[in-house]
Design a protein around this motif. Structure first.
Motif, PDB file in Angstrom:
ATOM      1  N   ALA A  58      45.072  37.539  49.665  1.00 13.44           N
ATOM      2  CA  ALA A  58      43.895  38.330  49.256  1.00 13.44           C
ATOM      3  C   ALA A  58      44.324  39.684  48.721  1.00 13.44           C
ATOM      4  N   ALA A  59      45.280  40.331  49.404  1.00  6.25           N
ATOM      5  CA  ALA A  59      45.753  41.643  48.955  1.00  6.25           C
ATOM      6  C   ALA A  59      46.384  41.556  47.570  1.00  6.25           C
ATOM      7  N   LEU A  60      47.136  40.470  47.328  1.00  5.64           N
ATOM      8  CA  LEU A  60      47.774  40.299  46.027  1.00  5.64           C
ATOM      9  C   LEU A  60      46.734  40.086  44.924  1.00  5.64           C
ATOM     10  N   ILE A  61      45.734  39.225  45.179  1.00 10.45           N
ATOM     11  CA  ILE A  61      44.697  38.950  44.180  1.00 10.45           C
ATOM     12  C   ILE A  61      43.891  40.212  43.888  1.00 10.45           C
ATOM     13  N   ILE A  62      43.522  40.937  44.936  1.00  5.94           N
ATOM     14  CA  ILE A  62      42.746  42.177  44.746  1.00  5.94           C
ATOM     15  C   ILE A  62      43.557  43.205  43.983  1.00  5.94           C
ATOM     16  N   ALA A  63      44.851  43.310  44.306  1.00  2.34           N
ATOM     17  CA  ALA A  63      45.699  44.286  43.614  1.00  2.34           C
ATOM     18  C   ALA A  63      45.758  43.988  42.118  1.00  2.34           C
ATOM     19  N   LEU A  64      45.917  42.698  41.761  1.00  4.33           N
ATOM     20  CA  LEU A  64      45.984  42.322  40.352  1.00  4.33           C
ATOM     21  C   LEU A  64      44.674  42.624  39.628  1.00  4.33           C
ATOM     22  N   ASN A  65      43.552  42.308  40.265  1.00  2.00           N
ATOM     23  CA  ASN A  65      42.256  42.467  39.602  1.00  2.00           C
ATOM     24  C   ASN A  65      41.748  43.886  39.622  1.00  2.00           C
ATOM     25  N   VAL A  66      42.035  44.640  40.674  1.00  4.61           N
ATOM     26  CA  VAL A  66      41.642  46.049  40.693  1.00  4.61           C
ATOM     27  C   VAL A  66      42.374  46.805  39.592  1.00  4.61           C
ATOM     28  N   GLY A  67      43.670  46.536  39.447  1.00  2.00           N
ATOM     29  CA  GLY A  67      44.440  47.193  38.389  1.00  2.00           C
ATOM     30  C   GLY A  67      43.878  46.876  37.013  1.00  2.00           C
ATOM     31  N   LYS A  68      43.534  45.602  36.785  1.00  2.00           N
ATOM     32  CA  LYS A  68      42.986  45.195  35.484  1.00  2.00           C
ATOM     33  C   LYS A  68      41.605  45.796  35.255  1.00  2.00           C
ATOM     34  N   SER A  69      40.770  45.806  36.300  1.00  4.47           N
ATOM     35  CA  SER A  69      39.413  46.343  36.167  1.00  4.47           C
ATOM     36  C   SER A  69      39.436  47.847  35.921  1.00  4.47           C
ATOM     37  N   VAL A  70      40.310  48.546  36.639  1.00  2.00           N
ATOM     38  CA  VAL A  70      40.420  49.991  36.439  1.00  2.00           C
ATOM     39  C   VAL A  70      40.905  50.294  35.027  1.00  2.00           C
ATOM     40  N   GLN A  71      41.859  49.499  34.535  1.00  3.17           N
ATOM     41  CA  GLN A  71      42.368  49.699  33.180  1.00  3.17           C
ATOM     42  C   GLN A  71      41.271  49.470  32.140  1.00  3.17           C
ATOM     43  N   THR A  72      40.478  48.400  32.317  1.00  2.00           N
ATOM     44  CA  THR A  72      39.382  48.103  31.383  1.00  2.00           C
ATOM     45  C   THR A  72      38.338  49.213  31.403  1.00  2.00           C
TER      46      THR A  72
END
Length: 458
Positions: free
Chosen positions: A33-47
């Motif tokens: 869960a931490a890995l999936i959230i880390a990947l998507n939070v980074g992408k969402s923040v970038q967008t």
């Protein structure tokens, strides 16, 4: 031993040891869960950051200005360079034409910025505004939208922005109110009346306006321009705060009209009015990925350029730090989960020595015994990854609810973290790989069990 038999035996052990299974799954699930959230939070923040930067900083635009450190030389004489329209360091119409023909350039808006002036309406109301000469037809290319009217290049035409329609009041009324406020500065009613006056919109479309400016020869006197007609009113730009926009007052006129105003109000017999030179220009590029390339080409014309690429670079570096920190947390949790699997599998090996001994006596080879433990570890990883995906979705819902409550007042709405389906297999594969790697040592240890010694001691 068939693969189906290996799977059946591994699954039986997982079901039989419920507590150990739950402990191993918990660690893997949290790590996944931490890995999936880390990947998507980074992408969402970038967008979200790119969207905010594009709205506030116009990432696909370049501001071009004269290179004031370079002169054409020759004092007041016209050199060959100046007569050809390529004065070194100057921003001239000839150079703008070259910029328009550069690859990936969509539009160019020349800018001749005048000093701040007092805008006076036909009914005597006034407000301070910035007057900018440009090609009015190019405003739409740079994100400006018209609430009323349309651009016109005829002399005497003007386009006002959203802020210029606010704060137009009778100077005598303002003076009287300021005198009252000076006598009673804590009168809330007077303060509210003053704020209401300054924030009241005016209908300027098709109205006549004039500009006033102090006489350069005698600052006690005011010069007044000829009347202009408002042919267009711009909408509030998307992503702009309405309260802040009321104080950004601009009036756009054609370049010829701007030079006429310079002659009438600022005694501009030389300089930009006389030579056709400009203060600056806006260049819109096809895509922000071409901004650096176009900047280099413009700089070869001995002009200065400025863009907002540095904003994106600085933000990208900051996001990389956050992403690495989140990934580090996920990997640390996965390491703890792998340790729990190793401990659990070693305990399982010790408890199942008799079973291993019997399998060896019946003809099971080393690889088959190792395969049983590795498959068991892989199944634990698969279960942990599945639960981790569920935890990730639940956690993201809570994060979005928190962001919505904290960023409700932001222009453009709050940031939303979105889990992309493409990241789910990565989290699942990572959980399975961690499980398999953690099961290798116990599998090797189990395969080395001495069958005869175990059976004798049973």
């Amino acid at each position: 031993m068939r693969t189906v038999d290996v799977l059946r035996m591994a699954w039986g052990q997982i079901i039989r040891r419920k507590v150990v299974t739950l402990l191993c799954m918990a660690g893997l699930a949290i790590g996944c869960a931490a890995l999936i959230i880390a990947l998507n939070v980074g992408k969402s923040v970038q967008t979200y950051t790119e969207k905010t930067l594009n709205e506030n900083y116009r990432m696909d635009e370049i501001t071009v200005s004269p290179n004031e450190g370079i002169s054409s030389g020759g004092g007041g004489r016209k050199t060959g360079a100046s007569s050809s329209g390529f004065d070194r360091g100057a921003l001239t119409p000839r150079k703008l034409e070259v910029i328009r023909n550069l690859p990936h350039v969509v539009s160019v808006a020349p800018m001749l910025k005048l000093d701040y002036m007092e805008m006076v309406t036909s009914d005597g109301r006034s407000s301070g505004v910035e007057v900018i000469g440009t090609e009015l037809a190019s405003l739409r290319d740079f994100g400006f939208r018209f609430a009323q009217g349309a651009p016109s290049e005829m002399n005497g035409a003007a386009v006002v922005n959203y802020g210029a329609t606010y704060g137009l009041v009778d100077p005598k009324v303002i003076q009287q109110m300021q005198e009252k406020l000076s006598e009673d500065p804590y009168n809330d009613e007077l303060l509210q009346q003053f704020m209401d006056l300054m924030s009241a919109p005016a209908d300027l479309y098709q109205n006549q306006i004039q500009f006033k400016s102090p006489d350069p020869a005698d600052m006690t006197k005011m010069r007044t321009s000829t009347s202009l007609r408002v042919m267009g009113v711009l909408k509030l730009q998307e992503g702009t705060n309405a309260n802040n926009a009321m104080y950004d007052k601009k009036v756009y006129v054609s370049l010829d009209t701007a030079r006429m105003l310079q002659d009438q109000l600022q005694n501009s017999e030389t300089g930009s009015a006389g030579s056709g030179r400009l203060n600056s220009a806006l260049v819109k590029v096809e895509d922000k990925k071409y901004v650096a390339q176009v900047e280099q080409q413009i700089q070869r014309l001995t002009l200065r350029t400025e863009s907002n690429l540095f904003q994106e670079k600085a933000m990208s570096e900051q996001l990389d730090l956050y992403r690495k920190a989140a990934m580090g947390i996920g990997l640390f949790v996965m390491m703890l989960a792998s340790l729990s699997i190793i401990v659990a599998m070693i305990m399982s090996t010790h408890q199942r020595r008799k079973q291993i001994g019997v399998m060896k006596v019946l003809g099971a080879n080393l690889w088959q015994i190792r395969e049983m433990f590795i498959v068991e570890a892989a199944l634990l990883g698969l279960l942990g990854g599945t639960v981790g995906i569920v935890i990730a979705f639940l956690a993201v819902d809570q994060v979005n609810a928190l962001l919505a409550s904290q960023m409700m007042s932001r222009e453009g709405g709050p940031m939303t973290v979105v889990i992309e389906l493409s990241t789910l297999p990565a989290g699942m594969v990572f959980a399975v790989v961690v499980g398999v790697l953690a099961g290798i040592y116990p599998a090797i240890s189990a395969s080395r069990t001495n069958a005869l010694r175990v059976i004798k001691s049973a």
